[in-house]
Design a protein around this motif. Sequence first.
Motif, PDB file in Angstrom:
ATOM      1  N   ALA A  19       0.842  -1.197   0.000  1.00 15.51           N
ATOM      2  CA  ALA A  19       0.000   0.000   0.000  1.00 15.51           C
ATOM      3  C   ALA A  19       0.875   1.245   0.000  1.00 15.51           C
ATOM      4  CB  ALA A  19      -0.910  -0.005   1.224  1.00 15.51           C
ATOM      5  N   LEU A  49      -8.132  -1.135   4.370  1.00 22.42           N
ATOM      6  CA  LEU A  49      -6.895  -1.840   4.047  1.00 22.42           C
ATOM      7  C   LEU A  49      -6.369  -2.604   5.256  1.00 22.42           C
ATOM      8  CD1 LEU A  49      -4.298  -2.308   2.240  1.00 22.42           C
ATOM      9  CD2 LEU A  49      -3.431  -0.227   3.347  1.00 22.42           C
ATOM     10  N   HIS A 127       4.169  -1.517   4.007  1.00 22.80           N
ATOM     11  CA  HIS A 127       3.862  -0.091   4.111  1.00 22.80           C
ATOM     12  C   HIS A 127       5.183   0.678   4.148  1.00 22.80           C
ATOM     13  CE1 HIS A 127      -0.364  -0.901   5.197  1.00 22.80           C
ATOM     14  NE2 HIS A 127       0.142  -1.950   5.837  1.00 22.80           N
ATOM     15  N   ARG A 146      -2.269  -1.494  -3.488  1.00 25.54           N
ATOM     16  CA  ARG A 146      -3.349  -0.587  -3.086  1.00 25.54           C
ATOM     17  C   ARG A 146      -2.759   0.816  -3.079  1.00 25.54           C
ATOM     18  NH1 ARG A 146      -7.471  -3.235   0.348  1.00 25.54           N
ATOM     19  NH2 ARG A 146      -8.249  -1.120   0.559  1.00 25.54           N
ATOM     20  N   THR A 185      -6.986  -0.261  -6.625  1.00 26.08           N
ATOM     21  CA  THR A 185      -6.313  -1.512  -6.284  1.00 26.08           C
ATOM     22  C   THR A 185      -5.984  -2.229  -7.582  1.00 26.08           C
ATOM     23  OG1 THR A 185      -7.467  -1.722  -4.185  1.00 26.08           O
ATOM     24  CG2 THR A 185      -6.559  -3.746  -5.122  1.00 26.08           C
TER      25      THR A 185
END
Length: 190
Positions: A19, A49, A127, A146, A185
Amino acid sequence: MSNQTDSATGAPTRKVVAAYFLSLDGVAEAPDKFLTGWDDETDASGADLIATQDTVILGRRTYDDWTNFWPTSDIQPFADFINAAPKYVATSTPLTGSWANSYPIEGDLTTFVRTLKSQPGGDIGIHGSISITQSLLAANLVDELRLVIAPTIAGTGQRLLETLPPTHLEPTPATTTPSGNLLITYHVLH
């Protein structure tokens, strides 16, 4: 929690979901410099998420940056999520600090992630660790991207999708938020 099935063995596997906040020109580094708008839809997409994730993989630089911020942060719901989740850190040196549930990855990153995917649990999140995402995309271990794409051109900074082999993606319907962020996404086709 969402599982998929390994096409070779038929066994259930966990998804690896990377993401990122990106500028329109693909920069992922220092999103605070290009992310100009925030709204309830952008906020809700982040909450959705992390609702499916129970494990996180971080690079060493992200770990070092975040260990000084997130343990005392009140930015919710991410602070509670990231502080509680097991965090596996790709590093060649011992971890410093005392961030709860943080563990160094022993051995090869791709071997570790393959093993982690085969274990029970929710999605595995990446992340803020651009090089980790690039390595795992190149190894065909990322299942979803994402993205929150800001309506800005950063011009400089590390780009997320540089130096990768050809990769086929399948988009889901995108949403544009009131502040102009594009929420999308992409499923990585294996």
